[in-house]
Structures are given as C-alpha cells and as structure tokens.
Scaffold this motif. Structure first.
Motif, mmCIF file in Angstrom:
data_model
loop_
_atom_site.group_PDB
_atom_site.id
_atom_site.type_symbol
_atom_site.label_atom_id
_atom_site.label_comp_id
_atom_site.label_asym_id
_atom_site.label_seq_id
_atom_site.Cartn_x
_atom_site.Cartn_y
_atom_site.Cartn_z
ATOM 1 N N ALA A 66 23.023 -43.856 -128.423
ATOM 2 C CA ALA A 66 23.812 -43.087 -129.376
ATOM 3 C C ALA A 66 23.415 -43.462 -130.799
ATOM 4 C CB ALA A 66 25.294 -43.351 -129.179
ATOM 5 N N VAL A 67 23.623 -42.528 -131.703
ATOM 6 C CA VAL A 67 23.431 -42.755 -133.133
ATOM 7 C C VAL A 67 24.813 -42.844 -133.756
ATOM 8 C CG1 VAL A 67 22.565 -41.731 -135.263
ATOM 9 C CG2 VAL A 67 21.217 -41.566 -133.188
ATOM 10 N N SER A 68 24.993 -43.771 -134.693
ATOM 11 C CA SER A 68 26.299 -43.918 -135.336
ATOM 12 C C SER A 68 26.653 -42.676 -136.147
ATOM 13 C CB SER A 68 26.316 -45.157 -136.240
ATOM 14 O OG SER A 68 25.425 -44.991 -137.321
ATOM 15 N N GLN A 69 27.931 -42.501 -136.399
ATOM 16 C CA GLN A 69 28.420 -41.316 -137.100
ATOM 17 C C GLN A 69 27.821 -41.185 -138.498
ATOM 18 O OE1 GLN A 69 32.674 -41.137 -137.444
ATOM 19 N NE2 GLN A 69 32.655 -38.936 -137.738
ATOM 20 N N GLU A 70 27.608 -42.309 -139.173
ATOM 21 C CA GLU A 70 27.017 -42.253 -140.510
ATOM 22 C C GLU A 70 25.493 -42.168 -140.475
ATOM 23 O OE1 GLU A 70 27.116 -46.439 -139.249
ATOM 24 O OE2 GLU A 70 28.712 -44.957 -139.349
ATOM 25 N N GLY A 71 24.898 -42.271 -139.272
ATOM 26 C CA GLY A 71 23.461 -42.110 -139.112
ATOM 27 C C GLY A 71 22.630 -43.296 -139.540
ATOM 28 N N LEU A 72 23.241 -44.481 -139.607
ATOM 29 C CA LEU A 72 22.517 -45.668 -140.045
ATOM 30 C C LEU A 72 22.125 -46.599 -138.908
ATOM 31 C CD1 LEU A 72 24.572 -46.509 -143.258
ATOM 32 C CD2 LEU A 72 22.393 -45.275 -143.085
ATOM 33 N N LEU A 73 22.850 -46.533 -137.791
ATOM 34 C CA LEU A 73 22.586 -47.418 -136.662
ATOM 35 C C LEU A 73 22.301 -46.612 -135.399
ATOM 36 C CD1 LEU A 73 25.417 -50.082 -137.020
ATOM 37 C CD2 LEU A 73 23.012 -50.360 -137.615
ATOM 38 N N LEU A 78 11.793 -39.406 -122.898
ATOM 39 C CA LEU A 78 12.801 -39.403 -121.850
ATOM 40 C C LEU A 78 14.180 -39.043 -122.399
ATOM 41 C CD1 LEU A 78 11.719 -42.684 -120.034
ATOM 42 C CD2 LEU A 78 11.122 -40.327 -119.443
ATOM 43 N N GLY A 79 14.366 -39.200 -123.700
ATOM 44 C CA GLY A 79 15.645 -38.895 -124.319
ATOM 45 C C GLY A 79 15.508 -38.814 -125.817
ATOM 46 N N ILE A 80 16.458 -38.143 -126.461
ATOM 47 C CA ILE A 80 16.421 -38.003 -127.912
ATOM 48 C C ILE A 80 17.835 -38.036 -128.466
ATOM 49 C CG2 ILE A 80 16.426 -35.490 -127.789
ATOM 50 C CD1 ILE A 80 14.581 -35.547 -130.282
ATOM 51 N N ASP A 81 17.990 -38.707 -129.603
ATOM 52 C CA ASP A 81 19.247 -38.720 -130.353
ATOM 53 C C ASP A 81 18.922 -38.301 -131.775
ATOM 54 O OD1 ASP A 81 21.504 -39.992 -128.680
ATOM 55 O OD2 ASP A 81 19.803 -41.319 -128.311
ATOM 56 N N ILE A 82 19.829 -37.565 -132.389
ATOM 57 C CA ILE A 82 19.616 -37.058 -133.746
ATOM 58 C C ILE A 82 20.794 -37.488 -134.600
ATOM 59 C CG2 ILE A 82 19.303 -34.980 -135.150
ATOM 60 C CD1 ILE A 82 18.316 -33.601 -132.550
ATOM 61 N N THR A 83 20.516 -37.975 -135.818
ATOM 62 C CA THR A 83 21.605 -38.350 -136.713
ATOM 63 C C THR A 83 22.389 -37.100 -137.102
ATOM 64 O OG1 THR A 83 20.169 -38.175 -138.664
ATOM 65 C CG2 THR A 83 20.369 -40.355 -137.645
ATOM 66 N N PRO A 84 23.662 -37.252 -137.423
ATOM 67 C CA PRO A 84 24.483 -36.088 -137.776
ATOM 68 C C PRO A 84 23.907 -35.238 -138.904
ATOM 69 C CG PRO A 84 25.897 -37.972 -137.406
ATOM 70 C CD PRO A 84 24.470 -38.468 -137.375
ATOM 71 N N ASP A 85 23.213 -35.855 -139.854
ATOM 72 C CA ASP A 85 22.634 -35.092 -140.966
ATOM 73 C C ASP A 85 21.251 -34.534 -140.644
ATOM 74 O OD1 ASP A 85 21.008 -37.339 -141.079
ATOM 75 O OD2 ASP A 85 21.739 -38.013 -143.027
#
Length: 85
Positions: free
Chosen positions: A56-63, A11-18
């Motif tokens: 949402a995914v955190s900017q550092e991609g950890l949370l 239904l949805g997808i989030d991807i870490t910045p890296d």
C-alpha cells in the motif's frame, strides 16, 4: 512507461493518490519507484522476495508499505529517497 513496466515482469502496482509516483513489485524480487509524469525510474528497492502478500501507499503519498510472503513482516520505504524507514 508501459513498455518499461512490461519489460520488468510486474506482479503488482500501487499509485500515490496524486499520481506522482508509482510503485511496482517485480518478479525479480525488487520494488521500483517511478515518476508518474515522466515514467522515469527513480529507485530500485530490493524486497528479498518476489511474492508480496500485501502492499500500500500512504494517503499522503510519502511512504510505501509491503509485506513479503517469506517474512510476513511489514516493511516501509520513503518514496522520495527510496530508503527503508
């Protein structure tokens, strides 16, 4: 990875910045954390509600943060361990 996502009613997808992790919200009420390079499923995190108001995914991609529509409360997960924080 495309075939695996299609099988899980995404239904949805989030991807870490890296690009190292992908988080999908599934119609089965679970979030899944995937390795962005290999496509391997790393964690299944029960969300309790198939409908997500926001994520949402955190900017550092950890949370990863999500707001299930049923509770309207923000829930956080560690993307490395898959545990709630």
């Amino acid at each position: 990875l495309t075939l695996r996502l299609a099988k899980n009613d995404v239904l949805g997808i989030d991807i870490t910045p890296d690009g190292n992790r992908l988080v999908t919200a599934g119609g089965d009420g679970n979030f899944r954390v995937w390795d962005g390079k290999t496509g391997e499923q790393l964690h299944v995190v029960p969300a309790g509600d198939a409908r997500v108001a926001a994520s949402a995914v955190s900017q550092e991609g950890l949370l990863f943060a999500a707001v299930p529509q049923s509770t309207r409360q923000v829930v956080f997960w560690d993307l490395v361990t898959g545990k709630s924080v």
